[in-house]
Structure formats: structure tokens, C-alpha cells
Enzyme design. Structure first.
Site, mmCIF file in Angstrom:
data_model
loop_
_atom_site.group_PDB
_atom_site.id
_atom_site.type_symbol
_atom_site.label_atom_id
_atom_site.label_comp_id
_atom_site.label_asym_id
_atom_site.label_seq_id
_atom_site.Cartn_x
_atom_site.Cartn_y
_atom_site.Cartn_z
ATOM 1 N N GLY A 15 45.833 31.896 34.101
ATOM 2 C CA GLY A 15 45.866 32.099 35.546
ATOM 3 C C GLY A 15 47.258 32.248 36.122
ATOM 4 N N MET A 92 37.817 37.721 32.653
ATOM 5 C CA MET A 92 37.428 38.575 31.531
ATOM 6 C C MET A 92 35.916 38.717 31.430
ATOM 7 S SD MET A 92 40.414 39.349 30.689
ATOM 8 C CE MET A 92 40.109 40.316 29.215
ATOM 9 N N ILE A 94 32.725 41.488 32.683
ATOM 10 C CA ILE A 94 32.228 42.674 33.388
ATOM 11 C C ILE A 94 31.193 42.194 34.392
ATOM 12 C CG2 ILE A 94 30.965 44.832 33.162
ATOM 13 C CD1 ILE A 94 32.191 45.137 30.382
ATOM 14 N N LEU A 95 31.387 42.527 35.641
ATOM 15 C CA LEU A 95 30.535 42.002 36.704
ATOM 16 C C LEU A 95 29.289 42.857 36.880
ATOM 17 C CD1 LEU A 95 33.443 41.300 39.178
ATOM 18 C CD2 LEU A 95 32.098 39.573 37.969
ATOM 19 N N ASN A 109 41.243 43.489 42.294
ATOM 20 C CA ASN A 109 41.618 43.207 40.914
ATOM 21 C C ASN A 109 43.022 43.756 40.678
ATOM 22 O OD1 ASN A 109 41.180 42.400 38.145
ATOM 23 N ND2 ASN A 109 40.980 44.566 37.646
ATOM 24 N N HIS A 111 45.423 45.365 37.557
ATOM 25 C CA HIS A 111 45.272 45.969 36.235
ATOM 26 C C HIS A 111 46.649 46.388 35.727
ATOM 27 C CE1 HIS A 111 43.275 48.067 32.970
ATOM 28 N NE2 HIS A 111 44.040 49.114 33.207
ATOM 29 N N SER A 138 48.630 47.973 38.895
ATOM 30 C CA SER A 138 47.928 48.477 40.066
ATOM 31 C C SER A 138 47.002 47.408 40.621
ATOM 32 C CB SER A 138 47.065 49.706 39.706
ATOM 33 O OG SER A 138 47.819 50.711 39.064
ATOM 34 N N ASP A 147 37.671 49.434 36.427
ATOM 35 C CA ASP A 147 39.039 49.853 36.773
ATOM 36 C C ASP A 147 39.059 51.192 37.503
ATOM 37 O OD1 ASP A 147 39.947 47.578 35.424
ATOM 38 O OD2 ASP A 147 40.162 48.658 33.526
#
Length: 321
Positions: A15, A92, A94-95, A109, A111, A138, A147
Site C-alpha cells: 500500500g 490485485m 479484477i472487479l 486507479n 497504472h 497514469s 486499464d
């Protein structure tokens, strides 16, 4: 200062970006505050850091649960903490589409690439292998596709001749810690940014049939009809004619309607100095709580008052089918 935006941060590991956001939020002039740090891993090291800083934490392992079921648990924790935005910081997972939809336009987010380049993993080495001069990071809005959401901000990081993936990653992480708090601060205050407000108005006004933009007395305005005979149906007012607020000016049916609107909600409506005697109404856009569907309805209503009959008749005919 306006009330701070309330955010929840989702992590899966140490974090470090979460920490950058927590420490940025300690500043008195920061427009956001961290309400919750949550994780899919109860052993994520970042949870201990958040607890030490007095931030509420929540963790629930995802093993044995469907994606939808785990996301529902996380959603309930976020809502229970009073958060208005979700910020992913090394989360980590995938939603699910349902979770993304619930937080549409309110989930960010970061990236480690200059999107749209190098979505997914191993971004540092891919940039080096491609012979790129720069890499970077980004901040983007989260959408259902990985992404792929609109990019809000980026920082370029030079690729040095002797770089490998690890060395490049360490410098990009520094850039991330700088970029994420500033991009988040700008995003949560966007509804008081005159340029952002004007862009929202422009998009909705120009979506109306045969509308075009033309400045009037130094302020953006929108007309319907031809360039020569068109009539104004809306204006954007920012500190215009001595008025401090940012507002949309639209037509009403007359002074009676104008007065009734102001009496019903004086915090939202007022009579503009220059146009008020003609029955126009000003709708404040700088409260941070603009109902943009309401604004779109007002633009359409005002447009209909001055649009050529051939246009309004065509719409009435189309609405019958």
C-alpha cells in the site's frame, strides 16, 4: 473550505500509494479524506500502516467466494464507512461489472504506464523492450475493461540507458506517489472547476438539434437555428455582470415562473442582473452537487421556447411513435 470528499482505498499489499494518499489527506487544504482502507488479504502489510495512522480498516479474503459475492462484501464495507469515491492502490482483483457500475465515475486507479500503452502487467520491461524514450504512470477512471477508462493525468519518467525493469519501476513509483494525490484532489473538486462545468454545459447544449455556440458580452452562449437568425436559449455565467457565482442562464415562461422558482429554492435559483427582467433564471452550478439531468432538462425546455416551429413540430411527431 468546502466539505472534504470521502474516499475508500482498496489495497492488496504494502500500500505505498495508499500511504501517499493518507499523508496527502493530512494536509488542511487537501480536498479529500480517507475514511477506509480495505483489502482482499487480511495480511496485507498496508493495513497495519493505515491502522497506525488512525484510519479504519476492513479485510475479507476472496478465496471460496464468487467475484460478485466478494465485491458485494467490499461494497457494503465502503458504503458503511461513508465513502463517496473508491481509489484502487495496488488492488490485485479484477472487479465485477456490477461493482464497477455501482461506482461509475467515482472509482479511480493508477497504472504504471502511459496509457493506452502497455495495459496489464510487466509494463516496465515492455516499455524498455520497445525502445521507448519514456515510460510513466497514469491515473484513470475505472471501467469494465481492464486499464481502459478515461485518463485523468499522467507523468512521464525517462528511461535511462542502463535501466532494467526494477530500476525503472522504482522511479515510476516515486512519480506515482506524486501524481495520485494531485489527480485525485483535482477530480473530487471538478464540480467547482469552471472549465469542467463549462465542458459539461457545452456537451449538453450542443447535443440539442441545430444548436451552436456564440459568445455574448464575453460569455459563452448557445443558440438554436441558423447562424444569422438563430436565437439564444442558454448562457454560461462566471462572475459575469458583478455576480460571484457560476451559473447557467435559461429562459422561463416569465416573471411569475421565475419568482416561483426563486421562492421555492433560493440557494439554487436567482434572477440574473442583466437578463432577469426578461424572465430568465440563473441556476447555480458551483455548489458541488449539480444534478446534470436537471440541467439537461432545463436546456431542452429553454431550447423549445425559441426553436423554430419546424423543429419542435418534428419532435412532437417523432414522440408519437
Amino acid at each position: 473550505m468546502a466539505e472534504k470528499a470521502k474516499i475508500a482505498i482498496l489495497i492488496s499489499g504494502r500500500g505505498s500509494n495508499m500511504a501517499a494518499l493518507v499523508y496527502a489527506g493530512k494536509s488542511a487544504d487537501c480536498p479529500f479524506e480517507v475514511m477506509l482502507v480495505a483489502s482482499n488479504d487480511p495480511d496485507a502489510p498496508g493495513l497495519a500502516l493505515a491502522q497506525a495512522e488512525g484510519i479504519a480498516t476492513f479485510a475479507h479474503p476472496h478465496k471460496g467466494l464468487s467475484r460478485d459475492a466478494h465485491d458485494a462484501i467490499m461494497h457494503d464495507a465502503i458504503v458503511g464507512a461513508g465513502a463517496e469515491y473508491v481509489v484502487l492502490a495496488g488492488y490485485m482483483r479484477i472487479l465485477s461489472d456490477g461493482f464497477v457500475q455501482k461506482w461509475s465515475d467515482r472509482m479511480l486507479n493508477i497504472h504504471p504506464s502511459l496509457l493506452p500503452k502497455y495495459k496489464g502487467l510487466d509494463t516496465y520491461q515492455r516499455a524498455i523492450d520497445a525502445g521507448d524514450r519514456v515510460a510513466g504512470c497514469s491515473v484513470h477512471l475505472v471501467t469494465a475493461e481492464l486499464d481502459d477508462g478515461p485518463v485523468l493525468a499522467q507523468t512521464e519518467v525517462a528511461i535511462l540507458p542502463d535501466d532494467d525493469g526494477d530500476r525503472l519501476a522504482s522511479r515510476i513509483l516515486i512519480a506515482e506517489h506524486q501524481l495520485y494525490p494531485s489527480a485525485l484532489a483535482k477530480y473530487v473538486t471538478r464540480e467547482s472547476d469552471p472549465e469542467w462545468i463549462l465542458a459539461q454545459l457545452r456537451e449538453r447544449a450542443l447535443a440539442l438539434e441545430e444548436s451552436h455556440e456564440r459568445a455574448s458580452f464575453g460569455a459563452p452562449g448557445w443558440r438554436v437555428g441558423s447562424e444569422t437568425t438563430g436565437k439564444y436559449f442558454a448562457y454560461f455565467a462566471q462572475s459575469h455582470h458583478g455576480e460571484a457565482s457560476i451559473a447557467l442562464l435559461v429562459k422561463t415562461t416569465g416573471i411569475d415562473e421565475q419568482t416561483a422558482l426563486i421562492d421555492a429554492d433560493p440557494d439554487l435559483y436567482y434572477a440574473p442582473k442583466f437578463y432577469g427582467k426578461s424572465g430568465w433564471i440563473a441556476i447555480r452550478l458551483d455548489t458541488g452537487q449539480t444534478d446534470w439531468d436537471h440541467i439537461a432538462d432545463w436546456l431542452r425546455k429553454s431550447w423549445r421556447m425559441v426553436a423554430p416551429k419546424r423543429l419542435t413540430n418534428m419532435i412532437e411527431i417523432a414522440n408519437q411513435f
